[in-house]
Design an enzyme around this catalytic site. Structure first.
Site, PDB file in Angstrom:
ATOM      1  N   HIS A   2       3.700   7.016   5.377  1.00 23.07           N
ATOM      2  CA  HIS A   2       2.516   7.707   5.892  1.00 23.07           C
ATOM      3  C   HIS A   2       1.739   6.925   6.947  1.00 23.07           C
ATOM      4  CE1 HIS A   2       0.282   5.443   2.778  1.00 23.07           C
ATOM      5  NE2 HIS A   2      -0.782   5.651   3.529  1.00 23.07           N
ATOM      6  N   ASP A   3       1.820   5.599   6.934  1.00 22.32           N
ATOM      7  CA  ASP A   3       1.060   4.831   7.928  1.00 22.32           C
ATOM      8  C   ASP A   3       1.922   4.308   9.073  1.00 22.32           C
ATOM      9  OD1 ASP A   3      -1.502   5.103   7.072  1.00 22.32           O
ATOM     10  OD2 ASP A   3      -1.428   3.397   5.686  1.00 22.32           O
ATOM     11  N   ASP A  56      -3.492   8.397  -1.114  1.00 18.57           N
ATOM     12  CA  ASP A  56      -3.832   7.356  -0.143  1.00 18.57           C
ATOM     13  C   ASP A  56      -5.256   6.852  -0.399  1.00 18.57           C
ATOM     14  OD1 ASP A  56      -3.813   5.724   2.044  1.00 18.57           O
ATOM     15  OD2 ASP A  56      -4.194   7.318   3.502  1.00 18.57           O
ATOM     16  N   HIS A  58       0.828  -1.219   0.000  1.00 23.37           N
ATOM     17  CA  HIS A  58       0.000   0.000   0.000  1.00 23.37           C
ATOM     18  C   HIS A  58       0.863   1.270   0.000  1.00 23.37           C
ATOM     19  CE1 HIS A  58      -3.025   2.950   0.956  1.00 23.37           C
ATOM     20  NE2 HIS A  58      -2.463   3.197   2.123  1.00 23.37           N
ATOM     21  N   GLU A  77       1.104   5.959  12.528  1.00 23.43           N
ATOM     22  CA  GLU A  77      -0.282   5.694  12.927  1.00 23.43           C
ATOM     23  C   GLU A  77      -0.494   4.218  13.291  1.00 23.43           C
ATOM     24  OE1 GLU A  77      -4.575   7.122  11.095  1.00 23.43           O
ATOM     25  OE2 GLU A  77      -2.779   7.113   9.854  1.00 23.43           O
ATOM     26  N   ASP A  78       0.060   3.325  12.487  1.00 24.88           N
ATOM     27  CA  ASP A  78      -0.311   1.913  12.604  1.00 24.88           C
ATOM     28  C   ASP A  78       0.772   1.014  13.192  1.00 24.88           C
ATOM     29  OD1 ASP A  78      -2.610   2.681  11.435  1.00 24.88           O
ATOM     30  OD2 ASP A  78      -2.155   1.899   9.444  1.00 24.88           O
TER      31      ASP A  78
END
Lengths: 367, 117
Positions: A88-89, A153, A64, A92-93
């Site tokens: 980018h993730d 995204d 992704h 957050e993740d």
């Protein structure tokens, strides 16, 4: 950081894929000579952080961020934004912390990743656009970069939406149409906007009563809008698809399609005329002034510069008149043609023509 | 010349009148066609012309509304404040009598000035 570096060496997580090679290729195509090492490092960190995570499709999660970064790179964004897209993730993740990110990649990329993780910015811009469509609230380039990241995204998420439950798909599609598509429009990213709208519409309107005639009429109209200015085609088609889908009977849809087909040539002229009049024309103002001085002749000049169709008509008329003159002049006898031939020869090499004609005269004529 | 001059054909007048009956209301193309009795192509042409001139503004409807109605999104048009004024002025001008009535045949009309002979 040392521990991170240690895990980075895990071979299965950092094996660069074909997608990654394509990504690097598109970055270097858009920015020749750019330093690609931060992007490779961002990939390694992201691959490591997302190691073991899977997408709903069952693919490794790292596919992704790479897809998002590829979309961003293909839009010609700078390498920092591509790095941020890869990362980018992570914050957050995963357990990768903002402090680590700042330390390894610097303030700018950290700010981009932070901006991409919060929802508010996109919603705010979309709300501003909804209230006042004419405004352009984008002042800073970082704001734009964050918005592009979020759009990329969402685009990849929409492309891989089919693995989610239907209710979530519809929710996300509605959100995309309300928020993401207008922002893409504001940023002038037409291809992204169209793809977002198409994907979202396909999900939202999937359970409309399937009627072959609707798609047939849509296809006919889609084929005939090629005569419209390219900037207006998608908009017109979308609007007509909306009207077609609301019509109850096949007969009504057929009538609508025929009426639109009849109007399309006029519409093409109208839209081009409007575009020509609304665009800033510094040269056009000068032409107006010259045309004003020229009087009647100026009318032709004005018409041909202001209106594309008139320019074509004027061109055809002028060509026709020239062809007619040529026919009258050359068809009756060979004299004008011979005279023209001599003139051209004299113009091409003036000295030799004179000499050759003298020689000819000396040889054949009487002394 | 601050705006393009339009020929006020019968069709144009009908569409503008329809919009002026309720200037604040938003209408989609087929909603205008029915009351004025014009084909959709003609109406669409007039809408495009006046949108280009800035008299009309347009936007796609909310996806939730379209979805609830089981169709795709429609584009809605409405008159801008500037458009309301210009449309009224254009219709006034279009309906102004072109010829003065002959003296004695009709009551003399007050001279409103600038009427073309």
């Amino acid at each position: 950081m040392r521990r991170r570096r240690a895990t980075v060496r895990t071979p299965s997580a950092v094996e660069p894929s074909q997608e990654m090679a394509a990504l690097l290729k598109s970055v270097s195509a858009a920015h020749p000579g750019a330093d690609l090492r931060p992007i490779e490092r961002a990939y390694t960190v992201a691959a490591c952080a997302h190691h073991g995570q899977l997408r709903k499709s069952g693919d490794p999660y790292i596919t992704h961020p790479i897809a998002v970064a590829t979309i961003v790179a293909e839009l010609g964004m700078n390498p920092e934004t591509v790095c941020a897209a890869l990362l980018h993730d992570t914050v957050e993740d995963t357990s990768y912390s903002p402090a680590q990110l700042r330390e390894e990649f610097g303030e700018e990329i950290a700010a981009l990743v932070d901006g991409a993780s919060t929802v508010d910015e996109l919603e705010r811009v979309a709300a501003v656009i909804r209230l006042n469509p004419a405004c352009a609230p984008l002042s800073q380039s970082r704001e734009t970069e964050i918005l592009v990241l979020k759009l990329a995204d969402r685009l990849h998420n929409m492309r891989t939406m089919r693995y989610l439950p239907t209710s979530v798909q519809k929710l996300k599609s509605r959100h995309t149409l309300r928020v993401h598509a207008p922002v893409a429009d504001l940023l002038g990213m037409d291809t992204i906007r169209l793809e977002l709208e198409e994907l979202a519409s396909a999900i939202l309107y999937a359970n409309l009563p399937s009627d072959k005639s609707r798609t047939i009429f849509e296809r006919i109209l889609a084929a005939s809008v090629v005569v419209l200015p390219s900037a207006k085609r998608a908009r017109c088609l979308e609007e007509w698809a909306g009207e077609l889908s609301a019509l109850p009977t096949r007969r009504a849809r057929a009538r609508f399609a025929v009426q639109m087909l009849r109007a399309i040539p006029h519409l093409a002229v109208e839209l081009r005329w409007t575009a020509a009049h609304n665009s800033p024309r510094p040269v056009g103002a000068l032409v107006d002034r010259i045309a004003g001085v020229l009087g009647i002749g100026g009318v032709f000049l004005t018409a041909s510069t202001h209106w594309e169709m008139a320019a074509w008509v004027a061109g055809v008329v002028i060509f026709g008149v020239l062809a007619l003159l040529a026919a009258i002049l050359f068809a009756r006898s060979e004299d004008p043609a011979n005279r023209l031939r001599r003139l051209i020869r004299a113009w091409r090499n003036p000295g030799s023509t004179v000499r050759s004609s003298r020689r000819w005269r000396n040889r054949s004529g009487p002394p | 010349m601050d705006m393009p001059a339009y020929r006020m054909t019968l069709q144009t007048k009908l569409v503008l009148e329809e919009f002026l009956t309720e200037p604040s209301r938003k209408r989609y193309c087929l909603e205008v066609c029915d009351p004025v009795g014009l084909p959709s192509g003609t109406v669409y042409l007039i809408l495009a012309r006046f949108e280009g001139a800035g008299w009309l503004d347009s936007a796609l409807e909310d996806p939730a509304v379209a979805e609830a109605a089981g169709r795709r999104r429609r584009r809605y048009y409405w008159l801008t404040p500037n458009g309301v004024e210009k449309a009224r002025a254009a219709l006034d001008h279009a309906y102004r009598p072109r010829r003065r009535p002959m003296p004695g045949w009709a009551p003399a009309q007050p001279d409103i000035g600038g009427a073309p002979a």
